[in-house]
Design a protein around this motif. Structure first.
Motif, PDB file in Angstrom:
ATOM      1  N   LEU B 273       0.831  -1.210   0.000  1.00  0.00           N
ATOM      2  CA  LEU B 273       0.000   0.000   0.000  1.00  0.00           C
ATOM      3  C   LEU B 273       0.865   1.259   0.000  1.00  0.00           C
ATOM      4  O   LEU B 273       0.661   2.168  -0.805  1.00  0.00           O
ATOM      5  N   SER B 274       1.846   1.309   0.903  1.00  0.00           N
ATOM      6  CA  SER B 274       2.666   2.534   0.949  1.00  0.00           C
ATOM      7  C   SER B 274       3.573   2.624  -0.283  1.00  0.00           C
ATOM      8  O   SER B 274       3.917   3.728  -0.717  1.00  0.00           O
ATOM      9  N   LEU B 276       2.629   1.680  -3.342  1.00  0.00           N
ATOM     10  CA  LEU B 276       1.795   2.116  -4.464  1.00  0.00           C
ATOM     11  C   LEU B 276       1.205   3.509  -4.263  1.00  0.00           C
ATOM     12  O   LEU B 276       1.154   4.321  -5.191  1.00  0.00           O
ATOM     13  N   TYR B 277       0.750   3.802  -3.045  1.00  0.00           N
ATOM     14  CA  TYR B 277       0.035   5.071  -2.820  1.00  0.00           C
ATOM     15  C   TYR B 277       0.876   6.104  -2.083  1.00  0.00           C
ATOM     16  O   TYR B 277       0.416   7.219  -1.855  1.00  0.00           O
ATOM     17  N   ASP B 278       2.072   5.702  -1.664  1.00  0.00           N
ATOM     18  CA  ASP B 278       2.962   6.605  -0.943  1.00  0.00           C
ATOM     19  C   ASP B 278       2.302   7.181   0.315  1.00  0.00           C
ATOM     20  O   ASP B 278       2.576   8.311   0.715  1.00  0.00           O
ATOM     21  N   CYS B 279       1.443   6.396   0.931  1.00  0.00           N
ATOM     22  CA  CYS B 279       0.843   6.827   2.200  1.00  0.00           C
ATOM     23  C   CYS B 279       1.849   6.583   3.313  1.00  0.00           C
ATOM     24  O   CYS B 279       2.851   5.883   3.126  1.00  0.00           O
ATOM     25  N   GLY B 284      -1.039   3.128   6.790  1.00  0.00           N
ATOM     26  CA  GLY B 284      -1.356   1.877   6.106  1.00  0.00           C
ATOM     27  C   GLY B 284      -1.544   0.730   7.096  1.00  0.00           C
ATOM     28  O   GLY B 284      -2.461  -0.095   6.957  1.00  0.00           O
ATOM     29  N   SER B 346     -10.588   3.979   1.413  1.00  0.00           N
ATOM     30  CA  SER B 346     -10.880   5.316   0.865  1.00  0.00           C
ATOM     31  C   SER B 346     -10.206   6.390   1.729  1.00  0.00           C
ATOM     32  O   SER B 346      -9.642   7.347   1.202  1.00  0.00           O
ATOM     33  N   GLY B 349      -6.685   6.489   0.739  1.00  0.00           N
ATOM     34  CA  GLY B 349      -6.384   6.869  -0.641  1.00  0.00           C
ATOM     35  C   GLY B 349      -6.074   5.656  -1.515  1.00  0.00           C
ATOM     36  O   GLY B 349      -5.452   5.782  -2.563  1.00  0.00           O
ATOM     37  N   ALA B 350      -6.491   4.474  -1.059  1.00  0.00           N
ATOM     38  CA  ALA B 350      -6.268   3.245  -1.847  1.00  0.00           C
ATOM     39  C   ALA B 350      -7.532   2.913  -2.637  1.00  0.00           C
ATOM     40  O   ALA B 350      -8.615   3.383  -2.300  1.00  0.00           O
ATOM     41  N   LYS B 351      -7.362   2.099  -3.681  1.00  0.00           N
ATOM     42  CA  LYS B 351      -8.496   1.821  -4.577  1.00  0.00           C
ATOM     43  C   LYS B 351      -8.772   0.324  -4.687  1.00  0.00           C
ATOM     44  O   LYS B 351      -7.849  -0.467  -4.909  1.00  0.00           O
ATOM     45  N   ASP B 354      -7.400  -1.784  -7.533  1.00  0.00           N
ATOM     46  CA  ASP B 354      -5.967  -2.119  -7.552  1.00  0.00           C
ATOM     47  C   ASP B 354      -5.649  -3.437  -6.843  1.00  0.00           C
ATOM     48  O   ASP B 354      -4.496  -3.887  -6.846  1.00  0.00           O
TER      49      ASP B 354
END
Lengths: 391, 391
Positions: B273-274, B276-279, B284, B346, B349-351, B354
């Motif tokens: 997750l981090s 791909l989304y750089d959270c 995460g 959500s 910020g993940a989808k 994906d």
């Protein structure tokens, strides 16, 4: 939290048959000629010394032996060890035994590289260099396997005093819980008591809001409360032995004592008992701690109420916190008695008529100012009252 | 308890203004030409970098700077750092920042002394030598200041992978809790979540009767439970910051994870997750942990019931332990949400669309066999279900 530094560089090798790796670790930390320091005949009889020596030989490491360390280790054997190391050009000290053997080994290691009398270190001189030390631990108790501390008794005057320094931290310590399975129950219980005392001495702090170290100390006390009765009921319980052994190291490498003032008055008051009567240090602490704690309880009753509720499962009396505090101290004493520890002077072999002498050495011996200090400062009158509470 | 070795030789310098001692410790550990590695502009703006550089100059130590480390640190900057160190003949790496900066510094330190591609270490090659590393920590979270671990994201393929080795353990780490007082609340909360994840990953074990480490983990979780809300309510609470900072180190130097199998599936599932989304990694984890724990709960429901009662204060349902277990997982999630952490895809910020890609990289990326292993082995189907639970 107070500013602090923390440094615990010992390499721990933990588990079954780990003593067979001794030679490998002596080599890793640069030893080529070793003094093997040990206590009585049990290390020989049990075959432990043979296994350790075989692992040294396997690595081509030569060694000399010096046995005879007694509980409450004496300065005489330290002088003998220093001479032997110099004569034999020893470059590594290996302690095979418990806290007494390790403490004696530490004193020798510092003394070999010092021109003066090693006792200077036990009178306050910082230890700056020492031969490297390794340990093979045979009892969970003193925590000396992971600490920078050593306690030795000077035969002249029977002063029992401590020295400290990173130079005497073991380079490695080998902890095989199975080696502790053959201990007599009294020694196992005395070891558990010593570990619990190391935790209580750190718990009794005047520093505020040190939640993390409070919680870590409580965690280790809860471990002892759970595992102590299990190991007394079944001395061969490896898992209980293992939990106690790691707790014993963690209780005294100071990871749970950083950033806070500490007590150590129970240790100081006890040291005079084991110095005079040669009782097990843990047994002395079992008698000392409840008396000291009851005497100083009102200095911070909430601290004692906290350990009573969190460790001993007491219900908090919010109207009378002192009731809960006292209940926790009594629970500690009952627990130690249930393990087979003594509860008073007579069970310990101490004598009421010696109290003036104990107080004199405790508060005035070796240059002390008439009092000892820690959680509370205790003068000769206080110490007299505390010893009398133990009768 | 399983056999283990434990080695944590980092020298910790903890407390107010301790960063002014940086030069002294670089010198103590042999540095004469330093790479100062840091992240964004805050280290410059806050004056921290000036204070660190002044303390180096005071000791006559020269240095070069390399800033720009981003959260979820990338391989590109590591290659740049390695080249810079070779060119400038750097002999010591100083990380000034959080876990990302320290991890990047560790990768550089290992890469400088290696002829091949440093990524080899992140594909399983053991790290045997590295330049000495020191750290000045600015966020309590990753525990990298006291660990032998480093996690880097390879830009080609966006693989986020870890490497480990005693050679990349920091020689010293400077921990000044006051430096964390200026962190945005979201970063503070993400750090607390990461620390709690390091504890849960060790708690979820298949090893039996590891009481001492269970208790130590619970102690640190209780500390986070108490101090987390205090520090969110008052970011300037030094004592709360100090407790969290020491807990963060202890949570990850493995003193409370020895002798037991560990999990790390939540970390693995979050890393995608981090990456791909750089959270924030902690954010995460706040979403990942509850889903993973609910999915694997029945593998050992008593383990989850134990943490629920001992840490979260749940009453044990002795007829339905699974009720207590679930109550504890929900209590963890509510706690993290109360600190400001997200609770689903959500908010993170993940989808959902994906998920197939996330599962593919997680279970097959970089040579993995179609599953990840830990407390429970999870295949692609399991991981798909877990990611869907987070939506």
């Amino acid at each position: 939290m107070e500013n602090f530094t923390f440094y615990s560089p010992t390499f721990f090798v933990f588990g079954k048959e780990s003593e067979n790796q001794t030679g490998e670790y002596v080599k890793k930390f640069g030893g080529s000629k070793v003094l093997i320091h040990f206590g009585g005949s049990s290390a020989k009889k049990s075959g432990l010394l043979d296994r350790v020596e075989a692992s040294l030989k396997k690595e081509g490491i030569s060694f000399v032996e010096l046995g005879g360390v007694k509980p409450n280790p004496r300065s005489g054997l330290v002088y003998e060890g220093i001479e032997l190391c110099k004569k034999e050009k020893v470059d590594f000290i290996l302690a095979v035994g418990g806290g007494s053997t390790i403490d004696s080994a530490k004193a020798i290691a510092a003394g070999v590289l010092y021109d003066g009398d090693f006792w200077d270190f036990y009178s306050g001189k910082p230890i700056e260099k020492a031969l490297p030390i390794g340990t093979v631990l045979t009892i969970a108790a003193a925590g000396s396997e992971g600490s920078p501390d050593s306690v030795i008794t000077k035969e002249e005057g029977m002063f029992k005093r401590g020295a400290s320094g990173n130079a005497i931290r073991p380079k490695f310590s080998i902890l095989n819980p199975a080696l502790t399975q053959t201990l007599p129950p009294h020694q196992t219980a005395a070891g558990i008591t010593d570990i619990m005392a190391h935790l209580y001495e750190r718990y009794l702090t005047n520093t505020k809001e040190v939640e993390v170290t409070d919680r870590l100390i409580e965690a280790l006390l809860l471990t002892m409360k759970h595992e102590g009765p299990r190991v007394i009921a079944d001395p061969n319980n490896y898992e209980a032995r293992a939990n106690i052994m790691w707790a014993g190291m963690m209780a005294h490498n100071n990871s749970c004592g950083v950033g806070r003032s500490q007590d150590w008055n129970s240790h100081n008051i006890e040291h005079e008992l084991s110095a005079l009567y040669d009782c097990a240090h843990g047994a002395g602490l079992a008698v000392t701690m409840p008396a000291v704690f009851k005497y100083v309880m009102n200095h911070n009753v909430m601290r004692f109420a906290q350990v009573a509720t969190r460790v001993w499962g007491c219900q908090m009396d919010f109207e009378h916190p002192e009731v809960t505090a006292l209940e926790g101290i009594n629970a500690l004493q009952s627990f130690l008695v249930s393990l087979g520890m003594p509860k008073n002077f007579s069970e310990l072999g101490a004598k009421e008529e010696d109290i003036p002498k104990l107080v004199e050495v405790l508060c005035r011996g070796d240059g002390r100012p008439g009092s000892i200090t820690g959680f509370v400062t205790l003068n000769e009158d206080d110490c007299t009252k505390i010893y009398k509470m133990m009768v």
